[in-house]
Design a protein around this motif. Structure first.
Motif, PDB file in Angstrom:
ATOM      1  N   ILE A  87      -9.302  -3.182 -11.494  1.00  0.00           N
ATOM      2  CA  ILE A  87      -8.839  -3.542 -10.150  1.00  0.00           C
ATOM      3  C   ILE A  87      -9.863  -3.077  -9.113  1.00  0.00           C
ATOM      4  O   ILE A  87     -10.212  -3.813  -8.188  1.00  0.00           O
ATOM      5  CB  ILE A  87      -7.453  -2.926  -9.878  1.00  0.00           C
ATOM      6  CG1 ILE A  87      -6.426  -3.539 -10.825  1.00  0.00           C
ATOM      7  CG2 ILE A  87      -7.043  -3.154  -8.436  1.00  0.00           C
ATOM      8  CD1 ILE A  87      -5.080  -2.831 -10.814  1.00  0.00           C
ATOM      9  N   LEU A 115       6.782   5.610 -10.465  1.00  0.00           N
ATOM     10  CA  LEU A 115       6.241   5.367 -11.795  1.00  0.00           C
ATOM     11  C   LEU A 115       7.021   6.152 -12.837  1.00  0.00           C
ATOM     12  O   LEU A 115       6.993   5.828 -14.009  1.00  0.00           O
ATOM     13  CB  LEU A 115       4.762   5.747 -11.831  1.00  0.00           C
ATOM     14  CG  LEU A 115       3.844   4.821 -11.017  1.00  0.00           C
ATOM     15  CD1 LEU A 115       2.443   5.365 -10.938  1.00  0.00           C
ATOM     16  CD2 LEU A 115       3.823   3.435 -11.608  1.00  0.00           C
ATOM     17  N   ARG A 141      -1.461  -1.130  -3.714  1.00  0.00           N
ATOM     18  CA  ARG A 141      -0.493  -2.223  -3.836  1.00  0.00           C
ATOM     19  C   ARG A 141      -0.190  -2.522  -5.292  1.00  0.00           C
ATOM     20  O   ARG A 141       0.953  -2.737  -5.666  1.00  0.00           O
ATOM     21  CB  ARG A 141      -1.052  -3.501  -3.211  1.00  0.00           C
ATOM     22  CG  ARG A 141      -1.048  -3.513  -1.747  1.00  0.00           C
ATOM     23  CD  ARG A 141       0.322  -3.874  -1.185  1.00  0.00           C
ATOM     24  NE  ARG A 141       0.298  -3.767   0.261  1.00  0.00           N
ATOM     25  CZ  ARG A 141      -0.221  -4.685   1.042  1.00  0.00           C
ATOM     26  NH1 ARG A 141      -0.717  -5.778   0.528  1.00  0.00           N
ATOM     27  NH2 ARG A 141      -0.237  -4.516   2.331  1.00  0.00           N
ATOM     28  N   MET A 142      -1.246  -2.600  -6.094  1.00  0.00           N
ATOM     29  CA  MET A 142      -1.050  -3.131  -7.445  1.00  0.00           C
ATOM     30  C   MET A 142      -0.573  -2.089  -8.439  1.00  0.00           C
ATOM     31  O   MET A 142       0.061  -2.431  -9.429  1.00  0.00           O
ATOM     32  CB  MET A 142      -2.332  -3.789  -7.952  1.00  0.00           C
ATOM     33  CG  MET A 142      -2.575  -5.116  -7.275  1.00  0.00           C
ATOM     34  SD  MET A 142      -4.005  -5.960  -7.893  1.00  0.00           S
ATOM     35  CE  MET A 142      -3.442  -6.476  -9.501  1.00  0.00           C
ATOM     36  N   THR A 143      -0.885  -0.821  -8.210  1.00  0.00           N
ATOM     37  CA  THR A 143      -0.505   0.166  -9.221  1.00  0.00           C
ATOM     38  C   THR A 143       0.528   1.166  -8.723  1.00  0.00           C
ATOM     39  O   THR A 143       1.100   1.885  -9.526  1.00  0.00           O
ATOM     40  CB  THR A 143      -1.721   0.977  -9.703  1.00  0.00           C
ATOM     41  OG1 THR A 143      -2.179   1.784  -8.618  1.00  0.00           O
ATOM     42  CG2 THR A 143      -2.829   0.073 -10.171  1.00  0.00           C
ATOM     43  N   GLY A 144       0.721   1.262  -7.402  1.00  0.00           N
ATOM     44  CA  GLY A 144       1.641   2.274  -6.906  1.00  0.00           C
ATOM     45  C   GLY A 144       1.051   3.667  -6.920  1.00  0.00           C
ATOM     46  O   GLY A 144       1.716   4.625  -6.538  1.00  0.00           O
ATOM     47  N   LYS A 158       9.177   6.220 -18.278  1.00  0.00           N
ATOM     48  CA  LYS A 158       8.100   6.254 -17.281  1.00  0.00           C
ATOM     49  C   LYS A 158       7.160   5.067 -17.462  1.00  0.00           C
ATOM     50  O   LYS A 158       7.191   4.387 -18.481  1.00  0.00           O
ATOM     51  CB  LYS A 158       7.331   7.559 -17.372  1.00  0.00           C
ATOM     52  CG  LYS A 158       6.604   7.760 -18.672  1.00  0.00           C
ATOM     53  CD  LYS A 158       5.993   9.156 -18.721  1.00  0.00           C
ATOM     54  CE  LYS A 158       5.348   9.373 -20.074  1.00  0.00           C
ATOM     55  NZ  LYS A 158       3.913   9.377 -20.063  1.00  0.00           N
ATOM     56  N   THR A 159       6.349   4.849 -16.441  1.00  0.00           N
ATOM     57  CA  THR A 159       5.358   3.775 -16.485  1.00  0.00           C
ATOM     58  C   THR A 159       3.984   4.416 -16.415  1.00  0.00           C
ATOM     59  O   THR A 159       3.719   5.201 -15.517  1.00  0.00           O
ATOM     60  CB  THR A 159       5.547   2.827 -15.289  1.00  0.00           C
ATOM     61  OG1 THR A 159       6.869   2.310 -15.327  1.00  0.00           O
ATOM     62  CG2 THR A 159       4.553   1.696 -15.344  1.00  0.00           C
ATOM     63  N   SER A 160       3.129   4.120 -17.388  1.00  0.00           N
ATOM     64  CA  SER A 160       1.765   4.647 -17.361  1.00  0.00           C
ATOM     65  C   SER A 160       0.801   3.503 -17.140  1.00  0.00           C
ATOM     66  O   SER A 160       0.966   2.437 -17.728  1.00  0.00           O
ATOM     67  CB  SER A 160       1.407   5.317 -18.683  1.00  0.00           C
ATOM     68  OG  SER A 160       2.379   6.241 -19.024  1.00  0.00           O
ATOM     69  N   ILE A 161      -0.198   3.753 -16.328  1.00  0.00           N
ATOM     70  CA  ILE A 161      -1.209   2.732 -16.093  1.00  0.00           C
ATOM     71  C   ILE A 161      -2.528   3.270 -16.613  1.00  0.00           C
ATOM     72  O   ILE A 161      -2.980   4.347 -16.205  1.00  0.00           O
ATOM     73  CB  ILE A 161      -1.268   2.378 -14.599  1.00  0.00           C
ATOM     74  CG1 ILE A 161       0.059   1.717 -14.211  1.00  0.00           C
ATOM     75  CG2 ILE A 161      -2.430   1.452 -14.307  1.00  0.00           C
ATOM     76  CD1 ILE A 161       0.267   1.538 -12.752  1.00  0.00           C
ATOM     77  N   ALA A 162      -3.149   2.539 -17.530  1.00  0.00           N
ATOM     78  CA  ALA A 162      -4.362   3.025 -18.179  1.00  0.00           C
ATOM     79  C   ALA A 162      -5.527   3.054 -17.205  1.00  0.00           C
ATOM     80  O   ALA A 162      -5.576   2.285 -16.246  1.00  0.00           O
ATOM     81  CB  ALA A 162      -4.694   2.125 -19.366  1.00  0.00           C
ATOM     82  N   VAL A 199      -7.323  -0.197 -16.500  1.00  0.00           N
ATOM     83  CA  VAL A 199      -6.672  -1.126 -15.576  1.00  0.00           C
ATOM     84  C   VAL A 199      -7.088  -0.803 -14.142  1.00  0.00           C
ATOM     85  O   VAL A 199      -7.465  -1.694 -13.364  1.00  0.00           O
ATOM     86  CB  VAL A 199      -5.135  -1.028 -15.725  1.00  0.00           C
ATOM     87  CG1 VAL A 199      -4.432  -1.832 -14.658  1.00  0.00           C
ATOM     88  CG2 VAL A 199      -4.716  -1.481 -17.103  1.00  0.00           C
ATOM     89  N   GLY A 210       9.813   3.440  -3.327  1.00  0.00           N
ATOM     90  CA  GLY A 210      10.765   3.730  -4.372  1.00  0.00           C
ATOM     91  C   GLY A 210      10.436   3.070  -5.695  1.00  0.00           C
ATOM     92  O   GLY A 210      11.219   3.121  -6.621  1.00  0.00           O
ATOM     93  N   HIS A 211       9.264   2.420  -5.806  1.00  0.00           N
ATOM     94  CA  HIS A 211       8.827   1.931  -7.106  1.00  0.00           C
ATOM     95  C   HIS A 211       8.192   3.097  -7.842  1.00  0.00           C
ATOM     96  O   HIS A 211       6.996   3.114  -8.086  1.00  0.00           O
ATOM     97  CB  HIS A 211       7.807   0.802  -6.978  1.00  0.00           C
ATOM     98  CG  HIS A 211       8.369  -0.425  -6.366  1.00  0.00           C
ATOM     99  ND1 HIS A 211       9.428  -1.085  -6.904  1.00  0.00           N
ATOM    100  CD2 HIS A 211       8.017  -1.116  -5.269  1.00  0.00           C
ATOM    101  CE1 HIS A 211       9.713  -2.143  -6.157  1.00  0.00           C
ATOM    102  NE2 HIS A 211       8.875  -2.170  -5.154  1.00  0.00           N
ATOM    103  N   THR A 246      10.732   7.120 -13.824  1.00  0.00           N
ATOM    104  CA  THR A 246      12.128   6.817 -13.523  1.00  0.00           C
ATOM    105  C   THR A 246      13.018   7.435 -14.588  1.00  0.00           C
ATOM    106  O   THR A 246      12.537   7.930 -15.606  1.00  0.00           O
ATOM    107  CB  THR A 246      12.372   5.298 -13.517  1.00  0.00           C
ATOM    108  OG1 THR A 246      12.221   4.820 -14.863  1.00  0.00           O
ATOM    109  CG2 THR A 246      11.399   4.576 -12.625  1.00  0.00           C
TER     110      THR A 246
END
Lengths: 109, 148
Positions: free
Chosen positions: B36, B19, B118-121, B25-29, B32, B16-17, B21
């Motif tokens: 990782i 990205l 784990r780290m980015t979903g 929203k959450t963006s991961i470049a 990144v 339920g995390h 919501t």
């Protein structure tokens, strides 16, 4: 009205955030009189927050924490969190001191 | 029966995390995810170095430059494609001599998938690994030229 300066301060106050960033070209910023606030801007009624995360924590959680921290200053606008970069763990971070000079090559005539 | 467990080991995507919501929203470049993946691959023992031949050569030169030399670049040898919820990763490896290449690449794949999920979903759809070279040990001094 969303308070951009308070948003930036609240985001930097989160322990999992290393810094705010202006994106690859440094253009993400709010341009105020005499200064600019890097990493925060409001586009189409959405607060954009560009951050550098610290190594370790799951990034969706980091984003949630930051979003919660800045929400009181966002005047009800949705907050989009962009994780633009991540700080490497200490042992992999490039050292700041310059590497030792290369040995001089022998001159052969 | 309760659905809640205290040790939930599922990746963040299923917890339920999300990205995306309702509050933004959450963006991961890409960079990144590349970092990782690079760190995760290097953690596996048997991995000597990363990157293709040319990138390794230039990377070594760049590391040693007195100006702008920034130490090893963790994203060397990693390419990623990141979508809104998924990521695909390509990795170029140099392994140490004597290791089992299938075992090492499977460990790299598992570690990279685990770290990124784990780290980015993000859900990792594939990790393609190409082993470009085998490290045979530190070469002794190159032979001196026979003529001067």
């Amino acid at each position: 009205m969303a308070d951009v300066e308070a948003i930036a301060a609240a985001a930097l106050g989160c322990p999992l955030i290393a810094d705010l960033t202006g994106g690859r070209f440094g253009e993400v910023a709010t341009y105020g009189p005499g200064r600019r606030i890097l990493g925060v801007r409001i586009v189409d009624e959405v607060v954009e927050l560009h951050v550098v995360a610290k190594w370790g924590a799951p990034l969706p959680e980091v984003a949630e924490v930051v979003r919660a921290a800045v929400a009181p200053h966002a005047a009800g606008l949705p907050v989009s969190v962009f994780v633009d970069d991540i700080q490497l763990p200490d042992e992999l971070r490039p050292q700041s001191e310059p590497p030792p000079a290369l040995p001089e090559a022998p001159v052969v005539i | 029966m309760s659905q809640q467990t205290s040790t939930d080991l599922r990746p963040a995507t299923q917890q339920g995390h999300a990205l995306v919501t309702g509050q933004g929203k959450t963006s991961i470049a890409d960079s990144v995810v590349e970092k990782i993946a690079g760190v995760a691959a290097r953690e596996v023992s048997g991995v000597h170095e990363m990157g293709r031949g040319a990138a390794r050569t230039f990377g070594t030169i760049k590391e040693k430059l007195p100006v702008g030399g920034s130490g090893p670049n963790v994203t060397q040898g990693v390419k990623v494609e990141v979508g809104e919820r998924q990521a695909a990763i390509d990795i170029d490896l140099v392994v140490d001599y004597g290791v089992s290449i299938p075992d090492v690449s499977q460990s790299v794949r598992d570690n990279v998938i685990q770290r990124i999920e784990r780290m980015t979903g993000l859900e990792v759809t594939e990790v393609n690994i190409s082993v470009d070279d085998v490290f045979l040990g530190e070469d002794s001094e190159p032979e001196p030229p026979r003529v001067q």
